[in-house]
Design an enzyme around this catalytic site. Structure first.
Site, short mmCIF file in Angstrom:
data_model
loop_
_atom_site.label_atom_id
_atom_site.label_comp_id
_atom_site.label_asym_id
_atom_site.label_seq_id
_atom_site.Cartn_x
_atom_site.Cartn_y
_atom_site.Cartn_z
N ASP A 1 0.87 -1.17 0.00
CA ASP A 1 0.00 0.00 0.00
C ASP A 1 0.91 1.23 0.00
O ASP A 1 1.60 1.50 0.99
CB ASP A 1 -0.87 -0.07 1.27
CG ASP A 1 -1.90 1.04 1.34
OD1 ASP A 1 -1.66 2.11 0.75
OD2 ASP A 1 -2.93 0.85 2.02
N HIS A 2 0.87 1.96 -1.09
CA HIS A 2 1.82 3.07 -1.25
C HIS A 2 1.53 4.23 -0.29
O HIS A 2 2.35 5.13 -0.12
CB HIS A 2 1.80 3.55 -2.71
CG HIS A 2 3.09 4.17 -3.15
ND1 HIS A 2 4.02 4.70 -2.28
CD2 HIS A 2 3.63 4.33 -4.39
CE1 HIS A 2 5.05 5.17 -2.94
NE2 HIS A 2 4.85 4.96 -4.23
#
Ligand code: CAO
Length: 434
Positions: free
Chosen positions: A404-405
């Site tokens: 998850d950036h």
């Protein structure tokens, strides 16, 4: 009512609870068993859920008591009169026995929830939510909520008198998840073609397996709400594979059958300890808070005939590789035989999805919400690798790390992969942990 507290007024007698008159339902599948041996029961507690092609129904208890033996399992086909369980019924007084028997079982199924509507919200139009108040909903909707781990009593229903329907649950989940500034569509609009498939030849319409149907809500959620990035890398597991091949059973002298996955779990846990942000969840993004988990429960994607399931290897940091290997076999068998407790699908640190036993190298796994990273593992292959000025044959394991950036940057992911490769490589710490 707590039966124990009232024992002086109660008398116990043996009783059988059978499938009551269930109208159109005949030879229908039991999809959930909600009780177990030894459990105390109150009248109207749900016992099992049955499902036909069209709908599902929960069968409640007609009496109070303590279960002696549950006679039904998931997958059984049942009709009216089939035995569900035996129990010791607790009866208030001799004269009440007749009132408690079969007569009450039949109407209770469909009326139970209707009654609740009246009791819960006698006059108001809508909408609560003080969740000490009970929500009204059909058995099917309750089941849907339970399967998604949602407390239905927290939901304000959109139907008459606050009755909760499936869409309310979906909206509730997507609102919880999408507390981001700009709401993201979790269920993109369906594109309707002017042609149907049957315009082009013979087709067959089949039911989607239940597990796939359920998983699709989660997958769409993850895919549309988490900004995914996937880093690909390869770990040199030559020494790990030699070591794995050398493992023998102390008593029989035979080769121990432990797959690479048990080693990968152990190596992953070591990396999670170094990179706590990979063992986190974003629960309160508006206030900029993330939850860091101090436990190491590794999810494993298991391919089953019913669809993909992700049980957890709990506290993998405290278990050795042989133990993890046995547990992997146990949980995957439980999933394939639908014998696993639903709770096992929740509360994970990070998931591993391994296609190593099947084939393929790199792929782009979807994060298992509310986790923030997932490790995809491909099939290890021997390759010529250029090391210290010459080519050597090494066994290389493809890794696909999706993250998850919002929480993890590309550089951190690359460092995580480096660490994981170390843990799987020459200086493998797992050697001490078999
Ligand atoms: N490279 C090379 N060989 C591998 C390997 C890898 N990365 N991983 C496993 N193998 C080998 C094993 O050693 C075993 O070989 P032997 O039969 O010679 O002992 C064989 O492949 C079969 O392994 P397995 O798949 O039965 O066992 P596992 O512990 O690797 O995996 C489980 C267990 C439950 C993860 C697996 O059965 C499974 O369901 N995999 C599919 C998961 C999936 O579908 N993921 C995709 C999700 S996204 O849609």
């Amino acid at each position: 009512m707590a039966i124990n507290q009232c024992q002086q007024n109660y008398k116990m007698s043996n009783k059988e609870i059978k499938v009551p008159n269930i109208g159109e339902f005949k030879e229908v599948e039991v999809i959930e068993v909600l009780v177990s041996d030894g459990q105390s029961l109150s009248k109207n507690d749900s016992l099992i859920t049955i499902e036909s092609d069209k709908s599902s129904v929960e069968i409640p208890s007609s009496v109070n008591g303590k279960i002696k033996s549950v006679k039904i399992k998931v997958g059984d086909k049942v009709s009216q009169g089939d035995l569900i369980l035996t129990l010791e019924e607790s009866i208030e007084e001799e004269k009440n026995i007749e009132k408690e028997t079969i007569k009450e079982v039949e109407p209770v199924i469909n009326q139970k929830y209707e009654e609740k509507i009246e009791k819960v919200n006698p006059s108001q139009n809508l909408i609560k939510k003080d969740n000490s108040e009970l929500s009204s909903a059909s058995p099917k909707v309750r089941k849907f909520a339970r399967e998604l781990g949602v407390n239905i009593n927290e939901i304000a229903g959109s139907e008459r008198q606050g009755r909760v329907v499936e869409d309310d649950i979906k909206n509730f989940i997507s609102n919880k998840i999408n507390k981001t500034p700009d709401k993201i569509e979790t269920h993109p609009k369906k594109i309707v073609s002017e042609f149907s498939h049957s315009d082009f030849g013979e087709i067959e319409i089949k039911d989607m397996p239940r597990v796939k149907k359920l998983a699709s809500t989660y997958l769409v959620n993850s895919w549309t709400t988490i900004p995914h990035v996937t880093n690909h890398d390869e770990a040199d597991i030559t020494e790990m594979e030699d070591f794995r091949a050398s493992l023998t059973d102390m008593y029989t002298g035979e080769r121990k059958k432990i797959t690479p996955l048990a080693f990968i779990i152990k190596a992953l846990v070591a990396s999670l300890k170094k990179f706590p942000s990979f063992n986190s969840s974003i629960d309160d993004i508006e206030n900029g808070k993330i939850t860091i988990k101090k436990y190491f429960h590794v999810g494993i994607a298991v391919d089953t005939p019913h669809g993909l399931m992700v049980p957890k290897i709990r506290n993998a940091d405290n278990k050795n590789i042989s133990y993890i290997s046995n547990e992997l076999k146990t949980v995957s068998d439980q999933c394939r035989n639908l014998k696993i407790d639903k709770k096992e699908f929740f509360g994970g640190s990070m998931t591993i999805t391994s296609l190593g036993g099947i084939g393929g190298s790199f792929f782009t796994p979807i994060i298992n919400y509310p986790e923030v990273a997932i490790l995809g593992v491909g099939k290890a292959q021997k390759k010529q690798i250029f090391i210290n000025g010459k080519f050597e044959t090494r066994t290389m394991l493809p890794l696909s790390l999706s993250y998850d950036h919002r929480i993890i940057d590309g550089a951190e992911a690359a460092r995580f992969n480096n660490d994981l490769k170390e843990n799987l490589g020459k200086n493998f710490a797992y050697k001490l942990a078999v």
